[in-house]
Design an enzyme around this catalytic site. Sequence first.
Site, PDB file in Angstrom:
ATOM      1  N   TYR A 146       0.855  -1.189   0.000  1.00 39.67           N
ATOM      2  CA  TYR A 146       0.000   0.000   0.000  1.00 39.67           C
ATOM      3  C   TYR A 146       0.889   1.235   0.000  1.00 39.67           C
ATOM      4  O   TYR A 146       1.820   1.332   0.798  1.00 39.67           O
ATOM      5  CB  TYR A 146      -0.924   0.031   1.228  1.00 39.67           C
ATOM      6  N   ASP A 247       9.337   2.912   1.031  1.00 42.36           N
ATOM      7  CA  ASP A 247       8.226   3.694   1.576  1.00 42.36           C
ATOM      8  C   ASP A 247       8.131   3.391   3.070  1.00 42.36           C
ATOM      9  O   ASP A 247       7.564   2.388   3.474  1.00 42.36           O
ATOM     10  CB  ASP A 247       6.935   3.330   0.836  1.00 42.36           C
TER      11      ASP A 247
HETATM   12  C1  LIG Z   1      -0.430   5.977   4.957  1.00 34.96           C
HETATM   13  C2  LIG Z   1       0.556   5.544   3.955  1.00 34.96           C
HETATM   14  C3  LIG Z   1       0.746   6.269   2.763  1.00 34.96           C
HETATM   15  C4  LIG Z   1      -0.087   7.480   2.407  1.00 34.96           C
HETATM   16  O1  LIG Z   1       0.086   8.536   3.290  1.00 34.96           O
HETATM   17  P1  LIG Z   1      -1.025   9.708   3.382  1.00 34.96           P
HETATM   18  O2  LIG Z   1      -0.427  10.692   4.319  1.00 34.96           O
HETATM   19  O3  LIG Z   1      -2.262   9.040   3.916  1.00 34.96           O
HETATM   20  O4  LIG Z   1      -1.226  10.225   2.007  1.00 34.96           O
HETATM   21  C5  LIG Z   1       1.714   5.824   1.882  1.00 34.96           C
HETATM   22  N1  LIG Z   1       2.459   4.731   2.149  1.00 34.96           N
HETATM   23  C6  LIG Z   1       2.306   4.029   3.283  1.00 34.96           C
HETATM   24  C7  LIG Z   1       3.184   2.849   3.529  1.00 34.96           C
HETATM   25  C8  LIG Z   1       1.351   4.394   4.221  1.00 34.96           C
HETATM   26  O5  LIG Z   1       1.183   3.675   5.328  1.00 34.96           O
END
Ligand SMILES: *Cc1c(COP(=O)(O)O)cnc(C)c1O
Length: 429
Positions: A146, A247
């Site tokens: 995600y 990420d």
């Molecule tokens: C929450 C999340 C996002 C997105 O972040 P937002 O601030 O909600 O746009 C992207 N990558 C990961 C792994 C996340 O947990």
Amino acid sequence: MNATDLIQLDQQHIWHPYSQVNSPNRPLAVKRAQGVHLELADGSQLIDGMSSWWSAIHGYNHPELNHAVQRQLENMAHVMFGGLTHAPAVELAARLVELSPAALNKVFFCDSGSVAVEVAMKMAIQYWQSQSQGEKHRFLSLLRGYHGDTFAAMSVCDPVTGMHHMFSEVLTQQLFTEAPRCGFDQAWQQEFITDFQQHIEQHHACLAAVILEPIVQGTGGMRMYSPQFLRQVKQLCEKHNVLLIADEIATGFGRTGKMFACEHAAISPDILCLGKALTGGYMSLAATLCTDQVAEVICSGEAGVFMHGPTFMGNPLACAVANKSIELLTHSQWQDNIRRIEGVFKQRLPEFLNLEAVAEVRCLGAIGVVELKQAVNIPQFQQTIVKRGLWLRPFGKLVYSMPPYIISDLQLNTLLDITYHAVSCIKES
Ligand SMILES: *Cc1c(COP(=O)(O)O)cnc(C)c1O
């Protein structure tokens, strides 16, 4: 405004995350929040087991974080970042460079996690364009991953569990490899990397980067995987000339027991995304870090610049509170503390396996997961736990918690008692 009117107006006008307007499931009105507690309009106190989606690591209404915002407010709330700079952003960039895996020396600030992922993907594309290799513009990502809700981010989310399958026709088609099969503590077998290896060998000529959540896949399935997988991914990326984007929006700032989850595998990515806990849950801020090499190549290209610049880039209030949040974390015994929370999860989660509804339990750092055999009836589950003083937001088959780091053993045990009760109330259908 009284609580009833508030909820009624809310239902008339507001979209909540992943909801219908006028949803029959009424949101709870929070009046204030303090420490690990949310206080509702009726005065009841809920232990927040979600840290407001991984972000409020120091708890709510923290005097030092409040003070950092107030002090910055007296100087300026915001100034544009084009051609101007300020101490809060410069200090924060220096801190992030210092704290993050080696090699990452350049910082791009943006508004939210999803935008940090957009920025990372754009960096990777520009990196290859600058070297006249524009054909390297696709991304390889992991199933169950995600990465956010904006369009480029959606394109690298798991097409099914990433919640965006209905957009598959309009999204850029990316490449996916199987979700890591080797659990965090599980013995490594070389076959666990085969699928990834085949994909990168076959497609590297069109790949700008691999993007993944290191060690813990969050919203796409709450799965923890072996550092060995990450290590081998890094090696294969290097071998095949593909960038690696980590990420760490969910995993960053200590959540998994290391400051950044990449440290479990002792690797350093080419590009790193940070968000969520960056400001200790105070406001929206994210950052994309990259190596000097990535930055230099991008700036040597035809455009000569990196093509991005949000209006509220480097917001001073957000940077000031992020600086204080990182200071609170690094000046505390945070590793012992995460180990303490993990210890309670490790001790208590196996009990859940006695329950009919439970398929599996797992934990890492300050993340505890109970996977059920069937999808949870969320409104019903929440009603049960809220009555007893707990806030969780399960999704699908997953009941999970990543509490604020300040949660006491007693509070964490209460959280688990209430969760146990609610899971035991789930009837097989
Ligand atoms: C929450 C999340 C996002 C997105 O972040 P937002 O601030 O909600 O746009 C992207 N990558 C990961 C792994 C996340 O947990």
